[in-house]
Design a protein around this motif. Sequence first.
Motif, mmCIF file in Angstrom:
data_model
loop_
_atom_site.group_PDB
_atom_site.id
_atom_site.type_symbol
_atom_site.label_atom_id
_atom_site.label_comp_id
_atom_site.label_asym_id
_atom_site.label_seq_id
_atom_site.Cartn_x
_atom_site.Cartn_y
_atom_site.Cartn_z
ATOM 1 N N LYS A 191 0.841 -1.247 -0.055
ATOM 2 C CA LYS A 191 0.099 -0.039 -0.008
ATOM 3 C C LYS A 191 1.085 1.226 0.141
ATOM 4 C CE LYS A 191 -3.925 -2.048 0.501
ATOM 5 N NZ LYS A 191 -4.776 -2.192 -0.597
ATOM 6 N N PHE A 192 0.286 2.476 -0.241
ATOM 7 C CA PHE A 192 0.954 3.587 -0.218
ATOM 8 C C PHE A 192 1.670 3.861 1.206
ATOM 9 C CE2 PHE A 192 -1.121 4.517 -4.061
ATOM 10 C CZ PHE A 192 -0.232 5.105 -5.004
ATOM 11 N N GLY A 193 2.694 4.419 1.393
ATOM 12 C CA GLY A 193 3.442 4.402 2.627
ATOM 13 C C GLY A 193 4.308 3.219 3.090
ATOM 14 N N GLU A 194 4.155 2.168 2.319
ATOM 15 C CA GLU A 194 4.921 0.900 2.748
ATOM 16 C C GLU A 194 6.055 0.639 1.591
ATOM 17 O OE1 GLU A 194 0.760 -1.407 4.556
ATOM 18 O OE2 GLU A 194 1.883 -2.204 2.689
ATOM 19 N N THR A 195 6.948 -0.121 2.433
ATOM 20 C CA THR A 195 8.020 -0.732 1.533
ATOM 21 C C THR A 195 8.021 -2.284 1.365
ATOM 22 O OG1 THR A 195 9.448 0.939 2.593
ATOM 23 C CG2 THR A 195 10.671 -0.994 1.682
ATOM 24 N N SER A 196 8.134 -2.586 0.178
ATOM 25 C CA SER A 196 8.156 -4.022 -0.132
ATOM 26 C C SER A 196 9.076 -5.080 0.977
ATOM 27 C CB SER A 196 8.499 -4.446 -1.576
ATOM 28 O OG SER A 196 9.744 -4.070 -1.878
ATOM 29 N N SER A 197 8.703 -6.107 1.510
ATOM 30 C CA SER A 197 9.335 -6.946 2.381
ATOM 31 C C SER A 197 10.974 -7.257 1.852
ATOM 32 C CB SER A 197 8.688 -8.146 2.576
ATOM 33 O OG SER A 197 8.360 -8.874 1.598
ATOM 34 N N ASP A 198 11.065 -7.290 0.677
ATOM 35 C CA ASP A 198 12.588 -7.524 0.010
ATOM 36 C C ASP A 198 13.486 -6.214 -0.095
ATOM 37 O OD1 ASP A 198 11.285 -6.272 -2.156
ATOM 38 O OD2 ASP A 198 11.597 -7.784 -3.814
ATOM 39 N N GLY A 199 12.692 -5.127 0.219
ATOM 40 C CA GLY A 199 13.620 -3.701 0.494
ATOM 41 C C GLY A 199 13.775 -3.018 -0.989
ATOM 42 N N GLN A 200 12.985 -3.590 -1.819
ATOM 43 C CA GLN A 200 13.332 -3.160 -3.476
ATOM 44 C C GLN A 200 12.655 -1.851 -3.528
ATOM 45 O OE1 GLN A 200 16.119 -4.673 -4.730
ATOM 46 N NE2 GLN A 200 14.865 -4.274 -6.509
ATOM 47 N N VAL A 201 11.411 -1.625 -2.924
ATOM 48 C CA VAL A 201 10.848 -0.383 -3.415
ATOM 49 C C VAL A 201 9.773 0.277 -2.318
ATOM 50 C CG1 VAL A 201 8.946 -1.733 -4.456
ATOM 51 C CG2 VAL A 201 9.216 0.616 -5.077
ATOM 52 N N THR A 202 9.913 1.328 -2.220
ATOM 53 C CA THR A 202 8.978 2.011 -1.332
ATOM 54 C C THR A 202 7.766 2.997 -2.228
ATOM 55 O OG1 THR A 202 10.429 2.371 0.495
ATOM 56 C CG2 THR A 202 8.436 3.874 0.465
ATOM 57 N N LEU A 203 6.534 2.743 -1.671
ATOM 58 C CA LEU A 203 5.724 3.356 -2.554
ATOM 59 C C LEU A 203 5.201 4.682 -2.049
ATOM 60 C CD1 LEU A 203 3.596 3.387 -5.231
ATOM 61 C CD2 LEU A 203 2.192 1.857 -3.774
ATOM 62 N N GLU A 204 5.217 5.923 -2.341
ATOM 63 C CA GLU A 204 4.567 6.978 -1.543
ATOM 64 C C GLU A 204 3.472 7.818 -2.561
ATOM 65 O OE1 GLU A 204 8.078 9.211 -0.619
ATOM 66 O OE2 GLU A 204 8.681 7.959 0.910
ATOM 67 N N ALA A 205 2.773 8.466 -1.830
ATOM 68 C CA ALA A 205 1.814 9.490 -2.495
ATOM 69 C C ALA A 205 2.390 10.563 -2.451
ATOM 70 C CB ALA A 205 0.323 9.639 -1.724
ATOM 71 N N VAL A 206 2.307 11.303 -3.708
ATOM 72 C CA VAL A 206 2.734 12.893 -3.675
ATOM 73 C C VAL A 206 1.538 13.695 -4.364
ATOM 74 C CG1 VAL A 206 3.821 12.358 -6.038
ATOM 75 C CG2 VAL A 206 4.529 13.898 -4.851
ATOM 76 N N TYR A 207 1.499 14.829 -3.864
ATOM 77 C CA TYR A 207 0.513 15.690 -4.389
ATOM 78 C C TYR A 207 0.895 16.912 -5.200
ATOM 79 C CZ TYR A 207 -2.008 12.983 -0.647
ATOM 80 O OH TYR A 207 -2.233 12.260 0.041
ATOM 81 N N CYS A 208 0.852 16.322 -6.658
ATOM 82 C CA CYS A 208 1.049 17.170 -7.918
ATOM 83 C C CYS A 208 2.640 17.225 -8.154
ATOM 84 C CB CYS A 208 0.519 18.350 -7.791
ATOM 85 S SG CYS A 208 0.433 19.192 -9.318
ATOM 86 N N LEU A 209 2.937 16.673 -9.255
ATOM 87 C CA LEU A 209 4.318 16.649 -9.756
ATOM 88 C C LEU A 209 4.508 17.807 -10.955
ATOM 89 C CD1 LEU A 209 4.863 12.959 -10.092
ATOM 90 C CD2 LEU A 209 6.219 14.476 -8.718
ATOM 91 N N GLY A 210 3.405 18.521 -11.031
ATOM 92 C CA GLY A 210 3.442 19.766 -12.108
ATOM 93 C C GLY A 210 3.144 19.172 -13.495
ATOM 94 N N LEU A 211 2.909 17.988 -13.738
ATOM 95 C CA LEU A 211 2.440 17.139 -14.769
ATOM 96 C C LEU A 211 0.943 17.060 -15.349
ATOM 97 C CD1 LEU A 211 5.106 14.406 -14.526
ATOM 98 C CD2 LEU A 211 5.506 16.409 -16.065
ATOM 99 N N CYS A 212 0.277 17.846 -14.743
ATOM 100 C CA CYS A 212 -1.053 17.601 -14.627
ATOM 101 C C CYS A 212 -1.642 17.750 -15.878
ATOM 102 C CB CYS A 212 -2.026 18.883 -13.830
ATOM 103 S SG CYS A 212 -0.779 19.568 -12.490
ATOM 104 N N ALA A 213 -1.044 18.438 -16.965
ATOM 105 C CA ALA A 213 -1.600 18.463 -18.454
ATOM 106 C C ALA A 213 -1.014 17.257 -19.066
ATOM 107 C CB ALA A 213 -1.014 19.669 -19.196
#
Lengths: 157, 517
Positions: A106-128
């Motif tokens: 889920k968002f806010g979690e890191t995979s158990s193998d330590g490969q990836v953290t998934l984070e929510a971000v609020y806008c990357l300025g790519l909205c178009a």
Amino acid sequence: MGYAHAFDPEDAAAIIDELKHLEGPLLPILHAFQARYGHVSEAAIQLIAGGLNLSRAEVYGVVSFYHDFHEAPHGRHVLKVCRAESCQAAGGDAIAASIEDALGIKFGETSSDGQVTLEAVYCLGLCAASPSAMLDGRLVARLTEAKVSALVEEVRL
Amino acid sequence: MTRVFIPLDSFAVACGADEIADDLTRIAAERKLEIEIVRTGSRGMAWLEPLVEVETPNGRIGYGPVEPGEVEALVKAGLLDGAEHEKHIGRPDEHPFIKAQTRLVFRRCGITDPLSLGDYRAHDGLKGLERAIALGPAGIIAEVTESGLRGRGGAGFPTGIKWKTVADAPGAKKYIVANADEGDSGTFADRMIMEGDPFALIEGMAIAGVATGADKGFVYLRSEYPQAIRIMQAAIEAARKEGVLGATVLGSAHAFDMEVRVGAGAYVCGEETSLLESLEGKRGQVRAKPPLPAHQGLFGKPTVINNVISLVSVPFILAEGGAAYKEFGVGRSRGTIPLQIAGNVKHSGLYETAFGLTLGEIVDQIGGGTRSGRPVRAVQVGGPLGAYFPRALFDTPFDYEAFAAKGGLIGHAGIVVFDDTVDMLKQAHFAFEFCAVESCGKCTPCRVGAVRGRETLEKVMAGERVEASLTLVEDLCNTMKFGSLCALGGFTPYPVMSALEHFREDFEPAPMREAAE
Ligand SMILES: Cc1cc2nc3c(=O)[nH]c(=O)nc-3n(C[C@H](O)[C@H](O)[C@H](O)COP(=O)(O)O)c2cc1C
Ligand code: SF4
Ligand code: FES
Ligand code: FES
């Protein structure tokens, strides 16, 4: 980015020395630590507090305030997915759900193998060109299921 | 030698522009084609990005959106001669989306090499700063005041008055801060100008420095903008080398230098006092006002803090005169505004125009309606703290006062389009959720109200005591609106209450909603 260096007090002290002449040096130092070590540890906080003549509580307060600074190491990759309105309007919720499914976290979690953290971000300025995401500082827009699969492949490596 | 222009703007890069540039370089080497690749900003036609342009005897010819992987085929089809192709869009400057704009602030963006000071000068760059130095502080402030320019960060405060306050404040040390936190969803104008024409921000800040006697500037740039950070830093170095920045700005008696500071992922740090705290190295908590930043700002010194677009509007005003800028616009909204059209919309991108177009013209005509092809149901204007407008309000002109009169705000001019599949209860819930996540925690109405609001709307979603819950939401909104220290807590009621007012049917108990469908 990606593979973080192990925290090393000597190396860390050199970073502090290099940046402490700046006006308002704390955020630049924390950014440098986060980028190099993947997190800002208790030991790092102590070192920074000493170097800048601040209390540990002051430095800790700053670290905990900002989303970019993490007290614990995150995954080898960090995948930030935009959850803000323009991306919502362009089908971003479904894309976000499929990323959670594919990574099994889920968002806010890191995979158990330590490969990836998934984070929510609020806008990357790519909205178009929504929906969008950022993998280890690399921007990806107009996300589709195919692009999601490619990103997921990449973080598994 | 054929020149090919490939944007380095994040829109293009996030859709493969770097791969396209690499492919083209490789193909040119293989076939011994004489080409030069110039990386530019974006023209703002984001739906056509990556938009590759080639210089021909008939002007620059564009192709877009180019997919990585199709470069070879495009070259074969005659891209380097401007040949016809399914992706051929003709001359970008003749494209209806570009042609109808009034590009004052974005006039170079997408055309020049953002890191070439030579290009910048050749396209009217530094004329404003040169005239500013000749005019001196009082003359500069008179022009900016005359222009009617109001802050583009959201609050719409007159820029001339802000500068005069700092100019008049006593003290040897003063600062100019560019607010490049651009946290509002649906906005990207600051990013585009910093990536596509960074010298314009440098010029605007240097003019502010000369006007107020400040010799140091900071660009507080959000960490979500890695490309803008790189380009802005490179531009500052180039400007220093060429004597635009430094001990003698363009050889004058004025000193001005600047640096980029990277934010750390907190929306509230776009609020000016929170931003200053953050620059000082503290938690980004909002300061009570007074004192105003103009009196006691960064490190307690008099500080001009302006949005990026406010600052990049200034070189034109100084070069052409405040009166020329004021010619554009309506009512008390003078000059141009870069509209940022986003969300579920066909022609997404940046459209700079004089104030005064109606919301309907913007969404239906310029934006071309939804990308999904379904009807437009709601439009959020002004970022996450902006109101949701229904079609019934599409006759509202884009103007600070007109939007306020309809219970909305224009903010940083982000316009996010939703089709009829949107669930407005979910959007209202998100507004509370966002406020809860991003609250700086300083005042209770915001910190507690956002969480309670979110929980209460979850009850509505579950169909629990709907009427009573909605009454509670209205009460909470009132408390937040009048009891919050800053606009994060104070304006979260805009998206919530506008959703409730204009889209009440989405808040009815579930069985009734199903029956209505
Ligand atoms: C929660 C919050 C977030 C804000 N975010 C931004 C922002 O990202 N960029 C910005 O220019 N102004 C932002 N503002 C407005 C600033 O406080 C301030 O009004 C602005 O920087 C002044 O510059 P201007 O007069 O040129 O608009 C924000 C305000 C609030 C309350
Ligand atoms: S309204 Fe919210 S963000 Fe603003 S000062 Fe209060 S707690 Fe902080
Ligand atoms: S809202 Fe997702 S990139 Fe702006
Ligand atoms: S610091 Fe974020 S709410 Fe307390």
